[in-house]
Design a protein around this motif. Structure first.
Motif, PDB file in Angstrom:
ATOM      1  N   LEU A   1      -0.890  11.103  -0.142  1.00 41.40           N
ATOM      2  CA  LEU A   1      -0.822  10.984  -1.604  1.00 41.40           C
ATOM      3  C   LEU A   1      -0.042  12.143  -2.214  1.00 41.40           C
ATOM      4  O   LEU A   1       0.795  11.949  -3.099  1.00 41.40           O
TER       5      LEU A   1
ATOM      6  N   GLY B   1       0.811  -1.203   0.000  1.00 44.31           N
ATOM      7  CA  GLY B   1       0.000   0.000   0.000  1.00 44.31           C
ATOM      8  C   GLY B   1       0.845   1.253   0.000  1.00 44.31           C
ATOM      9  O   GLY B   1       2.060   1.238   0.225  1.00 44.31           O
ATOM     10  N   LEU B   2       0.185   2.405  -0.214  1.00 45.97           N
ATOM     11  CA  LEU B   2       0.912   3.671  -0.330  1.00 45.97           C
ATOM     12  C   LEU B   2       1.530   4.097   0.992  1.00 45.97           C
ATOM     13  O   LEU B   2       2.659   4.604   1.029  1.00 45.97           O
ATOM     14  N   ASP B   3       0.807   3.920   2.105  1.00 48.40           N
ATOM     15  CA  ASP B   3       1.338   4.365   3.396  1.00 48.40           C
ATOM     16  C   ASP B   3       2.661   3.681   3.713  1.00 48.40           C
ATOM     17  O   ASP B   3       3.624   4.336   4.153  1.00 48.40           O
TER      18      ASP B   3
ATOM     19  N   ALA C   1      -9.029   3.889  -1.264  1.00 50.31           N
ATOM     20  CA  ALA C   1      -8.151   4.213  -0.141  1.00 50.31           C
ATOM     21  C   ALA C   1      -8.826   3.999   1.198  1.00 50.31           C
ATOM     22  O   ALA C   1      -8.203   4.102   2.235  1.00 50.31           O
ATOM     23  N   THR C   2     -10.119   3.714   1.180  1.00 49.61           N
ATOM     24  CA  THR C   2     -10.852   3.534   2.431  1.00 49.61           C
ATOM     25  C   THR C   2     -11.678   2.255   2.360  1.00 49.61           C
ATOM     26  O   THR C   2     -12.050   1.795   1.278  1.00 49.61           O
TER      27      THR C   2
ATOM     28  N   ARG D   1      -3.478   2.550  -7.349  1.00 45.60           N
ATOM     29  CA  ARG D   1      -4.365   1.802  -6.462  1.00 45.60           C
ATOM     30  C   ARG D   1      -4.951   2.720  -5.397  1.00 45.60           C
ATOM     31  O   ARG D   1      -6.125   2.619  -5.050  1.00 45.60           O
ATOM     32  N   ARG D   2      -4.137   3.630  -4.853  1.00 44.22           N
ATOM     33  CA  ARG D   2      -4.644   4.565  -3.852  1.00 44.22           C
ATOM     34  C   ARG D   2      -5.733   5.460  -4.452  1.00 44.22           C
ATOM     35  O   ARG D   2      -6.720   5.787  -3.791  1.00 44.22           O
TER      36      ARG D   2
ATOM     37  N   VAL E   1     -11.710   9.304  -0.117  1.00 44.14           N
ATOM     38  CA  VAL E   1     -10.745   9.827   0.847  1.00 44.14           C
ATOM     39  C   VAL E   1     -10.856  11.337   1.033  1.00 44.14           C
ATOM     40  O   VAL E   1     -10.741  11.844   2.151  1.00 44.14           O
TER      41      VAL E   1
ATOM     42  N   LYS F   1      -4.988  11.128   4.742  1.00 40.73           N
ATOM     43  CA  LYS F   1      -4.670  10.352   3.529  1.00 40.73           C
ATOM     44  C   LYS F   1      -4.437  11.238   2.314  1.00 40.73           C
ATOM     45  O   LYS F   1      -3.601  10.930   1.460  1.00 40.73           O
TER      46      LYS F   1
END
Length: 551
Positions: free
Chosen positions: A435, A297-299, A469-470, A464-465, A477, A431
């Motif tokens: 990004l 994931g992005l985080d 994202a939720t 993907r984000r 988001v 979030k």
């Protein structure tokens, strides 16, 4: 009386409570300043003790040690070199003060206390733990009458007026002001206001470095009597800024322009603050490096990138320990994403198979879960087992385990495994800003970065984000972050939130999630505070979950 004074602003990064290391840091700054011809070395508020000290201020033994260290440091000034002006907590009878100590000619030559306890984050906030001192008068520094502004005194016209009326010839401000977007400019503007009011030049030194949940951003500067900026140090880096002053025919002091380093701004400043906070969390904790759990994931990708920029790829270990059933880990390309992330960053990747551990835990608890809906409980258990595995790996290495949770997930309780982590790099970022930071880093390399130039987050992860994202049932988001900000940062009512386009049912649902997550938030890892809002620290709510209704 003298007609010339060279002032070195020692923008230092002290460690809270580490008196011996801080004294050595100040000695090194003084030695460099002496080599450059300085008459006076000015250090930030709390430079001798480090900040924030929290309840350490109330420990008599610590204050005894501060005084002993200050006297030992003062003894060094008997060598004929520059005087040293240093911030420290100081006891005066039953009171504790945020003080500035003038060390010169082998002794503590003068002491001044912060008089204005307001000033917010522009000063040196200690949550009301310091007592206010009396209105100050100027002190004699090598034949010059200097007015000192300690911490929040910079925001007070009354303190400046008192100093000017008492005969001060110039002002010196000792600050420990943490980063927030736009705050560096606020400090300069507050100083300009003081200069315009009293007609005196001003130099200000600010602390730099990460400590606890704050990131002090430096940006020390000097202003001529008319408010013109004549010297400026960089943000987010230790620096010795030298300014030379001369008395004019009218007895006023002026300075030709010295070193001027333009401050970084916007997204670059935010990224730099996170990098500095993480770097110091590792260094001051004595850890050899950091461990990041990659999910694809992005985080987690951005957390790994910040870690590599802060520490270098050789000090960062990425670990992929996928959870069966996780929306991200279950994707077929998540393994490829993790491999691409570490290839871009140049750090090491370890794979840990959690399957046997999770299967054993499920088998152990099967009798207790029999006949009950156990999917949610099992999922939370698996997340905590994953976190415990990562924590054990980090502990074995002596490294700092990084949480990859952002502020949005923390507020909603979507990170039950975070309690095992040591530092949440993104913990104060919604979030939407995560990004934005990732996009910025993919085309920029921040100053002082120890990581690679160019792209560090795979495009597939960004895409993907943008799609999801939720979790299901929550709004996109941007809408979710706006709703949370309205609820918790701006104190908007349900009617006002509905007026901004949020469904009443969603407002109530999100509020209930926030309340239920309070116990998890209290166990959450420390995170660097980088929000603009005065309530940057996550809201404290009743932990029992009973305060559910908004109306």
């Amino acid at each position: 009386m003298t007609d010339r004074l060279s002032i070195a602003l020692a923008q230092a990064d002290p460690a809270a409570g580490n008196l011996a290391a801080n004294a050595d840091l100040l000695r090194a700054a003084r030695a460099e300043a002496a080599a450059r011809g300085a008459d006076l070395v000015v250090c930030p508020a709390g430079a001798l003790s480090g900040v924030p000290l929290l309840d350490l201020i109330a420990q008599p033994a610590f204050l005894d040690a501060v005084e002993a260290t200050a006297r030992a440091l003062a003894a060094d000034t008997a060598d004929g070199g520059p005087a040293l002006l240093v911030g420290a907590p100081w006891r005066d009878g039953a009171k504790q003060h945020n003080a500035a100590l003038l060390l010169d000619a082998g002794k503590i030559a003068a002491v001044r206390f912060q008089a204005e306890m307001g000033g917010g984050e522009i000063g040196a906030p200690e949550d009301g733990r310091f007592d206010a001192g009396p209105m100050p008068g100027p002190m004699n520094v090598r034949g010059v009458r200097v007015g000192l502004l300690v911490g929040g005194d910079l925001t007070s016209a009354d303190v400046t007026e008192t100093l000017a009326e008492s005969g001060a010839e110039m002002l010196i401000a000792l600050l420990a002001s943490p980063f927030a977007p736009g705050r560096a400019d606020e400090r300069v503007q507050a100083a300009v206001a003081r200069v315009v009011e009293c007609g005196l030049p001003l130099v200000a030194v600010n602390a730099v470095g990460g400590e606890d949940e704050r990131v002090f951003d430096g940006g020390s500067f000097a202003l001529a009597a008319g408010g013109r900026l004549v010297a400026q140090a960089p943000l987010f880096a230790e620096h010795l800024l030298l300014s030379r002053w001369e008395r004019g025919d009218d007895d006023s002091w002026g300075s030709s322009e010295a070193e001027m380093i333009a401050p970084v701004e916007g997204t670059e400043a935010l990224y730099s603050a996170l990098t500095l906070g993480l770097r110091d969390a590792v260094a001051k904790g004595g850890a050899p490096g950091a461990v990041v759990g990659l999910t694809g994931g992005l985080d987690s990708a951005l957390t790994a990138a910040i870690a590599v920029d802060a520490l270098g790829p050789e000090r960062v270990l990425a670990v992929r320990a996928p959870l069966p059933g996780s929306e991200i880990d279950a994707l077929a390309d998540s393994l490829d994403d993790a491999a691409e992330i570490v290839e871009l960053l140049g750090c090491r990747l370890d794979n840990v198979a959690l399957g046997p551990v999770l299967k054993a835990a499920d088998s152990l608890l099967a009798p207790a879960f029999a006949g009950r809906e156990s999917v949610g409980a099992a999922g939370r258990l698996h997340a905590r087992l994953r976190s415990a595995t990562l924590a054990a790996l980090a502990e074995r290495m002596g490294a700092l385990l990084l949480s990859t949770a952002d502020r949005t997930d923390r507020l909603l309780g979507l990170v039950p495994e975070e309690a095992g982590c040591g530092y949440a790099v993104l913990g104060d970022l919604p979030k939407t800003e995560v990004l934005e930071l990732a996009r910025w880093r993919n085309v920029n390399q921040p100053a002082g970065s120890r990581g690679p130039a160019g792209r560090v987050v795979p495009e597939r992860v960004l895409a993907r984000r943008l799609k999801t994202a939720t979790p299901a049932g929550l709004p996109p988001v941007e809408a979710l972050d706006d709703l949370l900000s309205g609820l918790l940062d701006n104190g908007l009512s349900p009617a006002e939130l509905v007026g901004r386009g949020h469904a009443a049912e969603m407002v109530e649902s999100v509020w209930r999630m926030v309340v239920r997550a309070e116990a998890d938030r209290r166990r959450a890892s420390p995170a660097p505070r980088v929000s603009r809002q005065a309530v940057a620290r996550l809201r404290r709510l009743p932990a029992g979950g009973g305060a559910m209704d908004l109306v």
